[in-house]
Scaffold this active site. Structure first.
Site, PDB file in Angstrom:
ATOM      1  N   GLY A   1       1.257   4.078   3.998  1.00 59.55           N
ATOM      2  CA  GLY A   1       2.348   3.234   3.510  1.00 59.55           C
ATOM      3  C   GLY A   1       3.567   4.031   3.074  1.00 59.55           C
ATOM      4  O   GLY A   1       4.700   3.715   3.461  1.00 59.55           O
TER       5      GLY A   1
ATOM      6  N   SER B   1      -4.061  -1.960   7.997  1.00 67.96           N
ATOM      7  CA  SER B   1      -5.353  -1.770   7.323  1.00 67.96           C
ATOM      8  C   SER B   1      -6.500  -2.005   8.305  1.00 67.96           C
ATOM      9  O   SER B   1      -6.461  -2.928   9.114  1.00 67.96           O
ATOM     10  CB  SER B   1      -5.494  -2.754   6.158  1.00 67.96           C
ATOM     11  OG  SER B   1      -4.377  -2.680   5.306  1.00 67.96           O
TER      12      SER B   1
ATOM     13  N   ASN C   1     -11.735  -4.221   2.464  1.00 63.59           N
ATOM     14  CA  ASN C   1     -10.373  -4.425   2.937  1.00 63.59           C
ATOM     15  C   ASN C   1     -10.068  -5.901   3.214  1.00 63.59           C
ATOM     16  O   ASN C   1      -8.924  -6.333   3.035  1.00 63.59           O
ATOM     17  CB  ASN C   1     -10.093  -3.554   4.166  1.00 63.59           C
ATOM     18  CG  ASN C   1      -9.860  -2.103   3.769  1.00 63.59           C
ATOM     19  OD1 ASN C   1      -9.882  -1.771   2.579  1.00 63.59           O
ATOM     20  ND2 ASN C   1      -9.645  -1.232   4.737  1.00 63.59           N
TER      21      ASN C   1
ATOM     22  N   HIS D   1      -9.421  -1.500  18.165  1.00 62.03           N
ATOM     23  CA  HIS D   1      -9.130  -0.168  17.637  1.00 62.03           C
ATOM     24  C   HIS D   1     -10.442   0.453  17.170  1.00 62.03           C
ATOM     25  O   HIS D   1     -10.746   0.510  16.001  1.00 62.03           O
ATOM     26  CB  HIS D   1      -8.161  -0.323  16.464  1.00 62.03           C
ATOM     27  CG  HIS D   1      -7.641   0.968  15.925  1.00 62.03           C
ATOM     28  ND1 HIS D   1      -7.209   1.994  16.711  1.00 62.03           N
ATOM     29  CD2 HIS D   1      -7.452   1.379  14.640  1.00 62.03           C
ATOM     30  CE1 HIS D   1      -6.790   2.990  15.934  1.00 62.03           C
ATOM     31  NE2 HIS D   1      -6.929   2.642  14.684  1.00 62.03           N
TER      32      HIS D   1
ATOM     33  N   ARG E   1     -10.957   5.597   5.678  1.00 68.16           N
ATOM     34  CA  ARG E   1     -12.294   6.109   6.049  1.00 68.16           C
ATOM     35  C   ARG E   1     -12.585   7.477   5.471  1.00 68.16           C
ATOM     36  O   ARG E   1     -11.702   8.301   5.334  1.00 68.16           O
ATOM     37  CB  ARG E   1     -12.380   6.233   7.583  1.00 68.16           C
ATOM     38  CG  ARG E   1     -12.712   4.961   8.256  1.00 68.16           C
ATOM     39  CD  ARG E   1     -13.219   5.227   9.652  1.00 68.16           C
ATOM     40  NE  ARG E   1     -12.185   5.633  10.584  1.00 68.16           N
ATOM     41  CZ  ARG E   1     -12.454   6.038  11.817  1.00 68.16           C
ATOM     42  NH1 ARG E   1     -13.701   6.116  12.239  1.00 68.16           N
ATOM     43  NH2 ARG E   1     -11.475   6.384  12.628  1.00 68.16           N
TER      44      ARG E   1
ATOM     45  N   GLY F   1       0.870  -1.182   0.000  1.00 66.30           N
ATOM     46  CA  GLY F   1       0.000   0.000   0.000  1.00 66.30           C
ATOM     47  C   GLY F   1       0.903   1.227   0.000  1.00 66.30           C
ATOM     48  O   GLY F   1       1.577   1.494   1.000  1.00 66.30           O
TER      49      GLY F   1
HETATM   50  N1  APR Z   1      -2.433  -4.324  -3.076  1.00 69.31           N
HETATM   51  C1  APR Z   1      -1.626  -3.275  -2.827  1.00 69.31           C
HETATM   52  N2  APR Z   1      -2.079  -2.036  -2.598  1.00 69.31           N
HETATM   53  C2  APR Z   1      -3.403  -1.839  -2.657  1.00 69.31           C
HETATM   54  C3  APR Z   1      -4.323  -2.887  -2.921  1.00 69.31           C
HETATM   55  C4  APR Z   1      -3.784  -4.182  -3.136  1.00 69.31           C
HETATM   56  N3  APR Z   1      -4.558  -5.235  -3.393  1.00 69.31           N
HETATM   57  N4  APR Z   1      -5.569  -2.360  -2.909  1.00 69.31           N
HETATM   58  C5  APR Z   1      -5.463  -1.062  -2.645  1.00 69.31           C
HETATM   59  N5  APR Z   1      -4.156  -0.726  -2.484  1.00 69.31           N
HETATM   60  C6  APR Z   1      -3.551   0.567  -2.217  1.00 69.31           C
HETATM   61  C7  APR Z   1      -4.254   1.742  -2.905  1.00 69.31           C
HETATM   62  O1  APR Z   1      -3.929   1.797  -4.266  1.00 69.31           O
HETATM   63  C8  APR Z   1      -3.709   2.925  -2.114  1.00 69.31           C
HETATM   64  O2  APR Z   1      -2.548   3.474  -2.701  1.00 69.31           O
HETATM   65  O3  APR Z   1      -3.618   0.896  -0.845  1.00 69.31           O
HETATM   66  C9  APR Z   1      -3.357   2.308  -0.744  1.00 69.31           C
HETATM   67  C10 APR Z   1      -4.157   2.903   0.400  1.00 69.31           C
HETATM   68  O4  APR Z   1      -3.747   4.213   0.554  1.00 69.31           O
HETATM   69  P1  APR Z   1      -4.710   5.416   1.019  1.00 69.31           P
HETATM   70  O5  APR Z   1      -5.973   5.357   0.251  1.00 69.31           O
HETATM   71  O6  APR Z   1      -3.890   6.660   1.006  1.00 69.31           O
HETATM   72  O7  APR Z   1      -5.094   5.004   2.513  1.00 69.31           O
HETATM   73  P2  APR Z   1      -4.219   5.226   3.833  1.00 69.31           P
HETATM   74  O8  APR Z   1      -4.594   6.506   4.463  1.00 69.31           O
HETATM   75  O9  APR Z   1      -2.802   4.952   3.541  1.00 69.31           O
HETATM   76  O10 APR Z   1      -4.827   4.064   4.757  1.00 69.31           O
HETATM   77  C11 APR Z   1      -4.610   2.708   4.442  1.00 69.31           C
HETATM   78  O11 APR Z   1      -4.574   2.055   6.732  1.00 69.31           O
HETATM   79  O12 APR Z   1      -5.009   3.330   8.611  1.00 69.31           O
HETATM   80  C12 APR Z   1      -5.518   2.393   7.729  1.00 69.31           C
HETATM   81  O13 APR Z   1      -7.912   2.809   7.712  1.00 69.31           O
HETATM   82  C13 APR Z   1      -6.728   2.930   6.979  1.00 69.31           C
HETATM   83  O14 APR Z   1      -7.364   0.851   5.974  1.00 69.31           O
HETATM   84  C14 APR Z   1      -6.728   2.079   5.752  1.00 69.31           C
HETATM   85  C15 APR Z   1      -5.222   1.832   5.506  1.00 69.31           C
END
Ligand code: APR
Length: 309
Positions: free
Chosen positions: A14, A120, A96, A176, A83, A9
């Site tokens: 990430g 996640s 997720n 959480h 969220r 991610g």
């Molecule tokens: N494999 C790899 N990456 C993926 C996949 C997958 N199958 N599906 C989605 N992603 C990537 C998206 O492309 C995106 O870049 O995961 C990333 C999520 O990033 P954001 O939307 O910026 O979310 P973020 O704020 O980083 O939060 C990610 O962490 O804190 C938790 O609740 C939050 O579940 C969420 C996670």
């Protein structure tokens, strides 16, 4: 340092985590993985170009596949959707769960000895998905939540008492979510019980604000959720593992009878070292705290039942 840490991610949490890992030189190589073409490669390259300025030797790379991640010592999973205002962490459940399942299958194949740190959401449930899919022992699957919730609690307390955040020792246990359990009886300022320094009503308000700490930030950002403190929390767990620090941190761990519960991930005090989860510490709880922890466990068990793996 270890040889390789992968962050799955390349979004807000990430990418920020990857940068922090590299700046702390916790791994020789930090691999950023995402499904979106170009994003992990672009961010990885940009981050690697900060190395000559920041002065670190960790190599950052980005990819859409898992070949480059092979043999990772630690995998931090942040893939998924974040969220939006009005959404609870459980609203992210099915989307997720599918993503975490697919990621976990890849990790099992390419990094069978890795320690997984789940970020996640909903965190406690996603940790269970990863454990089920990989079949890894509980020592090697941990969820990041308690360190973040505790950091929020400590920040609010420091502000209220006008003292250094460093001098506040505290622990937030449980799931959480809104049912998390900040342990006021174990909160101190350099060893001084917090109840001697802060009035009961102020303390109560801080506990409430901590419970809603994530939602407060979602409400302000409007387009996503928190990521500076969450990434710092995940990296602190990595650091404790990589440097074999034996730190006692609140983490989501798979319970096998501890606190009278089994068969779920819940935030409890954990000793983290090179093997991952090295011990779960059972602290004495007041009847109220025990009841709150059990209520929190129910809030984790319920969504687990809704997922088919
Ligand atoms: N494999 C790899 N990456 C993926 C996949 C997958 N199958 N599906 C989605 N992603 C990537 C998206 O492309 C995106 O870049 O995961 C990333 C999520 O990033 P954001 O939307 O910026 O979310 P973020 O704020 O980083 O939060 C990610 O962490 O804190 C938790 O609740 C939050 O579940 C969420 C996670």
């Amino acid at each position: 340092m270890v040889n390789k840490i992968t962050v799955v991610g390349a979004g807000n949490v990430g990418a920020t985590a990857a940068q922090r890992l590299a700046e702390k030189e916790l791994a020789r190589t930090v691999v950023l993985v995402d499904v979106v073409e170009g994003i992990p490669q672009g961010k990885g390259l940009d981050q690697w170009q900060s190395a000559p300025i920041e002065g670190f030797d960790s190599r950052l790379i980005g990819t859409n596949g898992y070949e480059e991640t092979a043999g990772s010592d630690i995998v931090v999973i942040t893939a998924g959707i974040a969220r939006k205002p009005g959404m609870s962490r459980d609203d992210l459940l099915n989307t997720n769960a599918g993503i975490v399942k697919q990621v976990s299958e890849q990790i099992k194949k390419t990094s069978p000895n890795a320690i997984i740190i789940m970020v996640s959401n909903p965190l406690d449930v996603m940790s269970w998905v990863a454990k089920q899919v990989t079949g890894f022992p509980r020592e090697r699957v941990l969820g990041m939540a308690g360190v973040l919730d505790t950091a929020r609690y400590r920040a609010f307390l420091a502000e209220a008492m006008d003292v250094s955040t460093r001098d506040i020792q505290a622990m937030v246990l449980g799931g959480h979510g809104d049912t998390m359990v900040p342990l006021v009886s174990y909160t101190s300022v350099s060893g001084i019980p917090v109840r001697q320094l802060l009035a009961a009503d102020k303390l109560k308000a801080i506990v409430e604000r901590t419970r809603g700490g994530g939602a407060e930030i979602v409400g302000l950002l409007k387009t996503g959720s928190a990521y500076y403190a969450p990434s710092a929390a995940a990296v602190q767990m990595c650091e404790a593992i990589v440097l074999d620090q034996k730190r006692i941190l609140p983490c989501a761990a798979w319970l096998e009878g501890e606190y009278g519960m089994s068969g779920l991930f819940l935030g409890v005090p954990c000793k983290l070292g090179r093997k991952g989860l090295e011990q779960i510490i059972e602290v004495e709880l007041t009847p109220d705290e025990k009841a709150a922890l059990e209520k929190s466990a129910e809030a984790v068990r319920e969504p687990m039942g809704a997922i088919k793996l």
